[in-house]
Scaffold this active site. Structure first.
Site, mmCIF file in Angstrom:
data_model
loop_
_atom_site.group_PDB
_atom_site.id
_atom_site.type_symbol
_atom_site.label_atom_id
_atom_site.label_comp_id
_atom_site.label_asym_id
_atom_site.label_seq_id
_atom_site.Cartn_x
_atom_site.Cartn_y
_atom_site.Cartn_z
ATOM 1 N N ALA A 6 -140.364 -42.324 -6.744
ATOM 2 C CA ALA A 6 -139.287 -42.887 -6.940
ATOM 3 C C ALA A 6 -139.290 -44.256 -7.498
ATOM 4 C CB ALA A 6 -138.239 -42.952 -5.766
ATOM 5 N N THR A 7 -140.563 -44.927 -7.094
ATOM 6 C CA THR A 7 -140.836 -46.080 -7.724
ATOM 7 C C THR A 7 -140.998 -46.319 -9.159
ATOM 8 O OG1 THR A 7 -141.422 -47.044 -5.563
ATOM 9 C CG2 THR A 7 -142.126 -48.292 -7.646
ATOM 10 N N ASN A 60 -131.281 -46.821 1.928
ATOM 11 C CA ASN A 60 -132.311 -46.398 2.748
ATOM 12 C C ASN A 60 -132.455 -46.971 3.845
ATOM 13 O OD1 ASN A 60 -133.064 -48.396 0.610
ATOM 14 N ND2 ASN A 60 -134.981 -48.788 1.561
ATOM 15 N N GLN A 96 -132.970 -41.233 -1.041
ATOM 16 C CA GLN A 96 -132.549 -40.756 0.262
ATOM 17 C C GLN A 96 -131.181 -39.809 0.436
ATOM 18 O OE1 GLN A 96 -134.091 -41.872 2.952
ATOM 19 N NE2 GLN A 96 -135.274 -43.453 2.200
ATOM 20 N N SER A 105 -137.979 -38.680 -4.909
ATOM 21 C CA SER A 105 -139.209 -38.736 -4.620
ATOM 22 C C SER A 105 -139.574 -37.319 -3.478
ATOM 23 C CB SER A 105 -139.520 -39.919 -3.932
ATOM 24 O OG SER A 105 -140.775 -40.086 -3.483
ATOM 25 N N HIS A 126 -142.056 -37.125 -1.158
ATOM 26 C CA HIS A 126 -142.292 -37.474 0.334
ATOM 27 C C HIS A 126 -141.377 -37.891 1.347
ATOM 28 C CE1 HIS A 126 -142.530 -42.160 0.530
ATOM 29 N NE2 HIS A 126 -142.457 -42.260 -0.698
ATOM 30 N N THR A 186 -152.335 -36.281 -17.240
ATOM 31 C CA THR A 186 -152.390 -34.918 -16.726
ATOM 32 C C THR A 186 -151.640 -34.743 -15.374
ATOM 33 O OG1 THR A 186 -154.550 -34.939 -17.667
ATOM 34 C CG2 THR A 186 -154.079 -33.251 -15.724
ATOM 35 N N CYS A 239 -140.869 -50.773 2.821
ATOM 36 C CA CYS A 239 -141.319 -51.131 1.422
ATOM 37 C C CYS A 239 -141.190 -52.778 1.134
ATOM 38 C CB CYS A 239 -140.194 -50.467 0.288
ATOM 39 S SG CYS A 239 -139.985 -48.966 0.609
#
Ligand SMILES: *Cc1c(COP(=O)(O)O)cnc(C)c1O
Length: 399
Positions: free
Chosen positions: A73-74, A153, A181, A201, A203, A242, A328
């Site tokens: 997401a960043t 978040n 989120q 994202s 994770h 890649t 973060c």
């Protein structure tokens, strides 16, 4: 019960064993490069990447060709904001965001403020919600982009995304949203919500780290984003490099699972959250809950413990993995910008803990947590002279 109990699911989530299993062959027998056009290794990898892309697209009611894989997401937030600022230079240089956004949005905005962009940061009320009138008043003729997240978040609050989308559509302004989120908590329809760009994202949704996606709308209107990474022209030239096939397969599987199980899962997680909130409410005095209690993601419980230092509380219950503020922010000394934005003092912000409940938590873990938090809060308050003085003052009516 397994210790430490993991209650930090806003920071990251355990990879679902079904996701791991789906990913494994792509490290060994199916190791092909998705861009290799001459042999079966390549075709197989490409086909799996495209299957994942369609799972992500389907969740968002988008087209597969509108999904760009990124490292998370960043990167998606960077690509969306930088890509629009660069491609819309002719139209204007004004961006609108919100004070409670994630640092991966706020820091990009700050970066552009230094180089001639103007950024307006819409404020939030004590529940963490923006005021639509304030947003509308911030829009100007040179505004090019609104970037506002779906769910926060730290405190979980939902922003009025449908209304923001409508407003942007009426004014012809591009609307980007950080949905990291919100994915897996609510259905998201980019058509209905008038979303032009959306970051997510893996994770945070029981997938692997280092993989995410950016939705880029292709029609009504077509959104043109300038690439921020150049090379072999992968991902329609928007993100060269890649493709990380195992991770992309993992993201696809994570979303496929959510698409099937979200309704049942969010009810389960919400019931655990309600239990924890209820236990705290009835057993610990002088606490408060941050965020919008009726409009927030079901896994979030952000609690303030009056007179208690959150760091001390966490040290006192090391068998429970939680966090104060966002994972973060590298500097622990700084109070959370989100908690400050909803009106808390520095001291209050340093008394808050975020409990992030997830798919793998059990009722037993929640009950243990409720009991342990109460114990440690009471111990800390016993030795806190500041808290005692405050209590005495309150009793005397002089607080
Ligand atoms: C975790 C998070 C991010 C960053 O995601 P990464 O994939 O770790 O880069 C961005 N926005 C929000 C709201 C988040 O919760």
């Amino acid at each position: 019960m397994k210790f430490p109990i993991y209650l930090d699911n806003h920071a990251t989530t355990q990879v679902d064993p079904r996701v791991v299993e789906t990913m494994l062959p792509y490290f060994s027998e199916k190791f092909g490069n998705a861009s290799s056009r001459q042999h079966n290794y390549g075709w197989q990898a490409e086909e799996s990447v495209e299957t994942s892309r369609s799972f992500v697209a389907k969740y968002l009611n988008a087209e597969p060709s509108e999904i760009i894989f990124t490292s998370g997401a960043t990167e998606s937030n960077n690509l969306a904001i930088k890509g629009i600022v660069e491609s819309c230079k002719q139209k204007g240089n004004h961006v609108i965001s919100c004070v409670t956004e994630h640092h991966s949005v706020l820091d990009v905005c700050k970066h552009f403020e230094k180089s001639g962009c103007e950024v307006s940061y819409v404020r939030v009320d004590k529940f963490g919600k923006i005021d639509l009138n304030e947003l509308e008043n911030a829009l100007r003729s040179n505004s090019i982009l609104v970037s506002i997240m779906i769910a926060n978040n730290e405190i979980g609050t939902f922003q009025p995304i449908e209304e923001i989308g409508k407003l942007c559509a009426e004014r012809g302004i591009i609307f980007h949203t950080d949905a990291t989120q919100a994915i897996g908590k609510i259905p998201i329809d980019v058509q209905k919500l008038n979303i032009h760009l959306l970051s997510l994202s893996a994770h945070k949704i029981y997938g692997p780290k280092g993989i995410g996606a950016l939705y880029v709308r292709k029609k009504n209107p077509q959104i043109k984003v300038s690439a921020q990474q150049h090379g072999g022209g992968h991902e329609k030239g928007l993100r060269s490099g890649t493709l990380n096939v195992p991770a992309i397969v993992g993201l696809g599987k994570a979303i496929e699972i959510l698409s099937n199980e979200m309704n049942v899962e969010t009810q389960y997680i919400a019931s655990l959250r309600e239990t924890l909130q209820q236990r705290f409410f009835t057993s610990i005095e002088n606490i408060w809950f941050n965020g919008d209690l009726s409009e927030r993601i079901p896994n979030n419980l952000n609690v303030g413990f009056d007179g208690v230092d959150a760091q001390a509380l966490m040290l006192g219950m090391k068998e429970i993995a939680v966090s104060s503020g966002s994972a973060c922010s590298t500097s622990q000394a700084m109070p959370s910008h989100v908690l400050k934005a909803i009106g808390l003092s520095n001291e209050q912000a340093h008394s808050c803990i975020r409990f992030g409940i997830g798919r793998f938590n059990t009722e037993e873990e929640i009950e243990y947590t409720a009991k342990r938090v109460k114990e440690v809060v009471e111990q800390l308050r016993l030795i806190s002279s500041k808290y005692k003085i405050k209590k005495v003052k309150e009793e005397l009516g002089t607080a």
